[in-house]
Design a protein around this motif. Structure first.
Motif, mmCIF file in Angstrom:
data_model
loop_
_atom_site.group_PDB
_atom_site.id
_atom_site.type_symbol
_atom_site.label_atom_id
_atom_site.label_comp_id
_atom_site.label_asym_id
_atom_site.label_seq_id
_atom_site.Cartn_x
_atom_site.Cartn_y
_atom_site.Cartn_z
ATOM 1 N N LYS B 59 0.826 -1.218 0.000
ATOM 2 C CA LYS B 59 0.000 0.000 0.000
ATOM 3 C C LYS B 59 0.860 1.268 0.000
ATOM 4 C CE LYS B 59 -3.500 2.515 2.560
ATOM 5 N NZ LYS B 59 -4.356 2.676 3.735
ATOM 6 N N GLY B 63 -1.932 10.763 3.437
ATOM 7 C CA GLY B 63 -1.553 11.785 4.416
ATOM 8 C C GLY B 63 -2.559 12.891 4.381
ATOM 9 N N ASN B 64 -2.517 13.764 5.393
ATOM 10 C CA ASN B 64 -3.363 14.957 5.297
ATOM 11 C C ASN B 64 -2.515 16.193 5.510
ATOM 12 O OD1 ASN B 64 -2.936 15.220 7.986
ATOM 13 N ND2 ASN B 64 -5.095 15.218 8.547
ATOM 14 N N ASN B 65 -3.140 17.299 5.668
ATOM 15 C CA ASN B 65 -2.396 18.555 5.724
ATOM 16 C C ASN B 65 -1.507 18.658 6.954
ATOM 17 O OD1 ASN B 65 -3.659 19.197 3.375
ATOM 18 N ND2 ASN B 65 -5.317 20.333 4.382
ATOM 19 N N LYS B 66 -1.855 17.916 7.994
ATOM 20 C CA LYS B 66 -1.020 17.956 9.197
ATOM 21 C C LYS B 66 0.302 17.233 9.007
ATOM 22 C CE LYS B 66 -4.253 18.224 13.087
ATOM 23 N NZ LYS B 66 -4.810 17.442 14.193
ATOM 24 N N MET B 67 0.336 16.303 8.095
ATOM 25 C CA MET B 67 1.509 15.445 7.993
ATOM 26 C C MET B 67 2.161 15.579 6.632
ATOM 27 S SD MET B 67 0.373 12.025 10.012
ATOM 28 C CE MET B 67 -0.692 11.433 8.722
ATOM 29 N N VAL B 91 -2.312 -5.544 6.481
ATOM 30 C CA VAL B 91 -1.979 -4.423 5.596
ATOM 31 C C VAL B 91 -0.488 -4.124 5.745
ATOM 32 C CG1 VAL B 91 -2.432 -2.022 4.977
ATOM 33 C CG2 VAL B 91 -4.272 -3.421 5.964
ATOM 34 N N TYR B 93 2.679 -1.778 3.969
ATOM 35 C CA TYR B 93 2.914 -0.677 3.054
ATOM 36 C C TYR B 93 4.096 -0.936 2.130
ATOM 37 C CZ TYR B 93 -0.527 2.356 5.238
ATOM 38 O OH TYR B 93 -1.706 2.912 5.663
ATOM 39 N N SER B 109 -0.781 -4.550 10.922
ATOM 40 C CA SER B 109 -0.489 -3.577 9.870
ATOM 41 C C SER B 109 0.888 -2.980 10.085
ATOM 42 C CB SER B 109 -1.574 -2.508 9.774
ATOM 43 O OG SER B 109 -1.572 -1.670 10.877
ATOM 44 N N ARG B 111 3.571 -0.052 8.565
ATOM 45 C CA ARG B 111 3.737 1.130 7.711
ATOM 46 C C ARG B 111 5.060 1.113 6.946
ATOM 47 N NH1 ARG B 111 0.925 5.914 9.010
ATOM 48 N NH2 ARG B 111 2.397 6.776 7.514
ATOM 49 N N THR B 127 0.454 -3.275 15.378
ATOM 50 C CA THR B 127 0.624 -2.159 14.443
ATOM 51 C C THR B 127 2.053 -1.641 14.554
ATOM 52 O OG1 THR B 127 -0.445 -0.790 16.134
ATOM 53 C CG2 THR B 127 -1.749 -1.331 14.218
ATOM 54 N N VAL B 128 2.699 -1.469 13.434
ATOM 55 C CA VAL B 128 4.082 -0.981 13.398
ATOM 56 C C VAL B 128 4.094 0.314 12.590
ATOM 57 C CG1 VAL B 128 6.466 -1.518 12.757
ATOM 58 C CG2 VAL B 128 4.921 -3.365 13.455
ATOM 59 N N GLU B 129 4.689 1.348 13.180
ATOM 60 C CA GLU B 129 4.732 2.658 12.519
ATOM 61 C C GLU B 129 5.977 2.774 11.633
ATOM 62 O OE1 GLU B 129 2.247 4.510 12.494
ATOM 63 O OE2 GLU B 129 1.202 4.538 14.415
ATOM 64 N N GLY B 171 2.519 16.090 20.166
ATOM 65 C CA GLY B 171 1.971 16.857 19.048
ATOM 66 C C GLY B 171 2.199 18.347 19.135
#
Lengths: 237, 237, 237
Positions: B59, B63-67, B91, B93, B109, B111, B127-129, B171
């Motif tokens: 995959k 992303g969005n505007n924050k990232m 999933v 990536y 999942s 990333r 989940t792995v970032e 954040g």
């Protein structure tokens, strides 16, 4: 199926293999939909939305004898705002309103009667229960659990693997459930646990792993189990 | 699509119903692929790999505007080594390298920009970032959360439901994220929480439910919230 | 495939798009099955069962060199009782017995050799490991982790995000694993962690975020890390 039930699909919409579009769905322009996505009846999808593979959007709630569920026909359709991005394997129920530019990670699931404000992030594998309101520009990181009847105000930050609850008597009482209320710009560390009905004040900080049993004042920092306030100079570095 | 983009599929490959193989995919001999699996473009799959139903492999990140996300074209293809076993609903990536004989459980999942060493186990719903490096013969049990920018050395054992973080200011800051570093053969108990940047020493032990706010020395055992060292004779029996 | 292997499908069964029914499956009357559901061989589905989209039912266990798995042929088929409701993206293995009127939430997964008693609720994203026995009218809330070799008696309530473990030596010993035993009507708060082999007594209460390292007596309430008993009058309000 009468004529009004036929899906309405905008221009420049791309779809993967085997996409299911049920009756009454409305899809805006410039939307992309992944392989084997299932879009349930009446779902409304805004412009420029990106939808991953193998999602289920607009699911009707089920229930068993323990739970009196509202009949599905009372729920409004799922509404997805312009520019929203939805990952793979996501499940979102009927009766959810997602405002523009929200990002929803893979394997997240969102139950009915939830509202999510614009530009918020719902991380991978996050689960959101019914009747919770999430503000604008909120970040909920991976694998956090958002119980029902919560209020999460604008710009709140919730770290990964946080847990919340709404049921003080753990299934034994006949009373109203109340989830935590997290005020504007509060920040919650990873794996923190919030008890039913606690209020986390504006710009408050809950440390990683804290177990919050009482309200936290505005701008206060709490840590530990049970969570207690710390002075600024004692803050963990 | 030019000729070079056509998938290359080895001998004795079995596929379920409705499998999607995008352009540029390479599949080795003796691979089995489940129903409705989606193999995204350029993914490279070694010999004898077993792939479950309803997976998404390769995959591209959104992303969005924050990232600020790296453009997808900079990511290398997903590479899956010989003998890897991948569960259902997984999933993974683009930009991930999985070495031979790794086992990845259902609903996990992973990333982009992650490397996983040989014979490691990534449990169900883990989940792995991004940008994390996992060594050889590592075990990460069910539902643990591995943040970004972590290093997990060889033969580390991470129990179920562990949580990690990489963002000291939750954040609010403009600085480098740093996940925990877990040294060789360290063991982490279930539901432990590791704070950003902590170093867990070689063969150290973190008790179940511990909240680790400081580095842990080699061979040291820590428990509690916040986690503190215990002497061997006080070890929980 | 011989004649005996042909699926047997009852009356008034509805199926979504692309459903896969493998040989030997038996489906009762009045069953509904969602889109792209995968029903693996020999699975037995009772009357009035509701099955969501994109599920995998009757999966065979895999394994790697670290884990000596029983050959799949020794496992009995997955049996699903009358009136069971199963959410989307659920994975249930071969060798599981689910009694009537159980509810299983979206994204849950249940490994082999598990039994679930009638009218129990397995919440969304719950993971259940092999060889665990769950009684009647049990509630396991969203995202809790149920390890292997556990016993959960009738009418137990487990809040969201609870964690359990069964391996005292964290992958280092050669001995029998033993998960917690939770006695009748005990209640476990959200994000509690139970250590290997602890016994939670009848009608006992484990507070949210508690780390339970020792047995809990009948009707006792424990909180904290490590968990300690509290007197009734000190109970959190």
């Amino acid at each position: 199926m009468n004529a009004n039930d036929e899906p309405v699909i905008g221009s420049n919409v791309t779809m993967g293999k085997g996409v299911v579009i049920e009756p009454g769905v409305v899809i805006g322009d410039d939307v992309s939909i992944g392989h084997y996505a299932v879009i349930k009846r009446d779902t409304i999808i805004g412009k420029g939305v990106q939808i991953g593979d193998l999602v289920v959007l607009g699911k009707m709630p089920a229930g068993n004898n323990k739970m009196a569920m509202k009949p599905a026909q009372e729920l409004r359709p799922l509404i997805i705002g312009d520019g929203v991005k939805i990952g793979a394997h996501v499940v979102i129920y009927r009766g959810v309103m997602i405002e523009q530019d929200v990002l929803i990670g893979d394997l997240a699931s969102i139950r009915e009667r939830v509202a999510i404000g614009k530009s918020s992030i719902i991380g991978r594998a996050v689960t959101v229960e019914p009747k919770t309101v999430i503000g604008n520009r909120v970040t909920i990181q991976t694998a956090s659990y958002i119980t029902s009847d919560m209020v999460i105000e604008d710009e709140v930050f919730i770290g990964p693997c946080c847990s919340t609850s709404n049921d003080k008597y753990m299934g034994c009482g006949n009373y109203k459930h109340q989830g935590p209320i997290i005020k504007r710009r509060a920040r919650i560390g990873n794996n923190a646990a919030l008890l039913p009905g606690v209020i986390i004040g504006e710009e408050a900080v809950v440390g990683a792993g804290a177990v919050v049993t009482k309200d936290v004042a505005n701008e206060q920092t709490v840590v530990g189990n049970p969570a207690r306030p710390i002075h600024k100079k004692q803050e963990r570095s």
